[in-house]
Design a protein around this motif. Structure first.
Motif, PDB file in Angstrom:
ATOM      1  N   ILE A 191     -33.160 -21.233  20.601  1.00 44.85           N
ATOM      2  CA  ILE A 191     -32.646 -20.544  21.788  1.00 44.85           C
ATOM      3  C   ILE A 191     -32.111 -21.548  22.800  1.00 44.85           C
ATOM      4  N   ASP A 192     -32.838 -22.628  23.036  1.00 43.03           N
ATOM      5  CA  ASP A 192     -32.378 -23.654  23.985  1.00 43.03           C
ATOM      6  C   ASP A 192     -31.050 -24.262  23.536  1.00 43.03           C
ATOM      7  N   THR A 193     -30.902 -24.490  22.243  1.00 45.71           N
ATOM      8  CA  THR A 193     -29.641 -25.033  21.719  1.00 45.71           C
ATOM      9  C   THR A 193     -28.504 -24.043  21.927  1.00 45.71           C
ATOM     10  N   HIS A 194     -28.773 -22.781  21.694  1.00 45.18           N
ATOM     11  CA  HIS A 194     -27.765 -21.735  21.902  1.00 45.18           C
ATOM     12  C   HIS A 194     -27.317 -21.708  23.359  1.00 45.18           C
ATOM     13  N   ILE A 195     -28.264 -21.816  24.276  1.00 45.82           N
ATOM     14  CA  ILE A 195     -27.936 -21.824  25.708  1.00 45.82           C
ATOM     15  C   ILE A 195     -27.099 -23.048  26.048  1.00 45.82           C
ATOM     16  N   ALA A 196     -27.533 -24.211  25.576  1.00 50.33           N
ATOM     17  CA  ALA A 196     -26.833 -25.463  25.895  1.00 50.33           C
ATOM     18  C   ALA A 196     -25.430 -25.487  25.307  1.00 50.33           C
ATOM     19  N   GLU A 197     -25.278 -25.055  24.064  1.00 49.73           N
ATOM     20  CA  GLU A 197     -23.967 -25.084  23.414  1.00 49.73           C
ATOM     21  C   GLU A 197     -22.960 -24.162  24.104  1.00 49.73           C
ATOM     22  N   ASN A 198     -23.473 -23.161  24.782  1.00 45.20           N
ATOM     23  CA  ASN A 198     -22.598 -22.224  25.481  1.00 45.20           C
ATOM     24  C   ASN A 198     -22.519 -22.509  26.985  1.00 45.20           C
ATOM     25  N   HIS A 199     -23.056 -23.671  27.377  1.00 43.58           N
ATOM     26  CA  HIS A 199     -23.012 -24.106  28.778  1.00 43.58           C
ATOM     27  C   HIS A 199     -23.540 -23.004  29.706  1.00 43.58           C
ATOM     28  N   ALA A 200     -24.637 -22.373  29.277  1.00 49.28           N
ATOM     29  CA  ALA A 200     -25.233 -21.266  30.020  1.00 49.28           C
ATOM     30  C   ALA A 200     -26.574 -21.687  30.609  1.00 49.28           C
ATOM     31  N   LYS A 201     -27.176 -20.773  31.344  1.00 49.28           N
ATOM     32  CA  LYS A 201     -28.495 -21.009  31.922  1.00 49.28           C
ATOM     33  C   LYS A 201     -29.540 -20.028  31.395  1.00 49.28           C
ATOM     34  N   VAL A 202     -29.075 -18.879  30.952  1.00 52.75           N
ATOM     35  CA  VAL A 202     -29.976 -17.822  30.503  1.00 52.75           C
ATOM     36  C   VAL A 202     -29.394 -17.178  29.247  1.00 52.75           C
ATOM     37  N   ALA A 203     -30.242 -16.929  28.266  1.00 50.79           N
ATOM     38  CA  ALA A 203     -29.843 -16.115  27.110  1.00 50.79           C
ATOM     39  C   ALA A 203     -30.450 -14.731  27.283  1.00 50.79           C
ATOM     40  N   PHE A 204     -29.708 -13.704  26.868  1.00 51.83           N
ATOM     41  CA  PHE A 204     -30.206 -12.350  27.077  1.00 51.83           C
ATOM     42  C   PHE A 204     -29.817 -11.451  25.909  1.00 51.83           C
ATOM     43  N   GLY A 205     -30.551 -10.345  25.776  1.00 53.71           N
ATOM     44  CA  GLY A 205     -30.207  -9.358  24.765  1.00 53.71           C
ATOM     45  C   GLY A 205     -31.434  -8.742  24.149  1.00 53.71           C
ATOM     46  N   GLY A 206     -31.208  -7.960  23.095  1.00 52.79           N
ATOM     47  CA  GLY A 206     -32.312  -7.459  22.303  1.00 52.79           C
ATOM     48  C   GLY A 206     -32.555  -5.976  22.327  1.00 52.79           C
ATOM     49  N   TYR A 207     -31.855  -5.207  23.181  1.00 52.86           N
ATOM     50  CA  TYR A 207     -32.147  -3.779  23.247  1.00 52.86           C
ATOM     51  C   TYR A 207     -31.774  -3.092  21.936  1.00 52.86           C
ATOM     52  N   LEU A 208     -32.730  -2.370  21.358  1.00 48.60           N
ATOM     53  CA  LEU A 208     -32.617  -1.661  20.078  1.00 48.60           C
ATOM     54  C   LEU A 208     -32.265  -2.591  18.917  1.00 48.60           C
TER      55      LEU A 208
END
Length: 230
Positions: free
Chosen positions: A57-74
């Motif tokens: 998850i941290d790698t996904h956030i960093a690679e996308n130059h983001a601060k927060v990852a979100f999602g998961g509903y249903l």
């Protein structure tokens, strides 16, 4: 209020500027995260390890130059297979369909209520893979009563709470817990809307079986209707 009316009510509330993390985090700093069983990348990750899933998850956030990852509903997830609390080996009754919105960010991150509310209940749910410390707020807006749930917070967050305690929109209610207290997950907030809390206190199902998902979809609409992330 019918389920359709409640869905429209929640959608209308989401037209405001609402947040559960720091309002200074821009929506452009959020990146969607797929933890479903259909994500081929996860097949190379030992998702039963909070450390290895956290690294992914941290790698996904960093690679996308983001601060927060979100999602998961249903989202149908395989990460619950490690816990007997969710997995009973029957595809129809195994609980693996996620009912909340997850926000993945560092432990100790402050959590805020998006709306005026009061403490309905709180509890440390200590089953392996469970929420850990959990807060449920009750909201009454335009004579409509409903609830929001905040799972995987820190132990200190529930140490001084009292039932009936009032919070105004934007007030800090908690900080995030780490894997030692949050059910052994990478740090994240499980945020869920609940129309009818039934008889639950300090807890409410955050993961559904295929048999029950129709009910929970009606009772727990997409939290992103409130937060309006990407």
């Amino acid at each position: 209020m019918t389920s359709t009316s409640f869905l429209q009510f929640v959608t209308n509330l989401g037209k405001q500027s609402l947040h559960v993390l720091d309002a200074n985090i821009s929506k452009s700093d959020y990146i969607a995260l797929d933890l479903s069983v259909t994500n081929e990348k996860l097949k190379t990750v030992a998702v039963s390890s909070s450390e290895k899933l956290g690294n992914y998850i941290d790698t996904h956030i960093a690679e996308n130059h983001a601060k927060v990852a979100f999602g998961g509903y249903l989202e149908t997830r395989g990460i619950y297979n490690r816990s007997e609390y969710f997995n009973d080996q029957n595809p129809a009754t195994e609980r693996n369909i996620h009912l909340g919105l997850d926000l993945w960010i560092a432990a100790e991150t402050p959590i805020y209520t998006p709306l005026d509310g009061e403490v309905h209940s709180f509890q440390n749910n200590t089953n392996f893979g469970d929420y850990g410390p959990t807060i449920i707020l009750k909201h009454t807006i335009e004579n409509v009563e409903f609830y929001t749930l905040y799972g995987h917070v820190s132990l200190i967050s529930i140490s001084t709470l009292t039932v009936g305690q009032q919070f105004t929109k934007g007030a800090q209610i908690a900080t995030l817990g780490d894997a030692t207290v949050n059910g052994d997950y990478p740090p994240h907030l499980h945020f869920q809307i609940i129309k009818d809390i039934q008889d639950y206190k300090g807890d409410y199902p955050g993961v559904s079986s295929q048999n029950d998902v129709a009910f929970y979809t009606q009772n727990c609409p997409d939290p992103n209707l409130l937060l309006q992330l990407k």
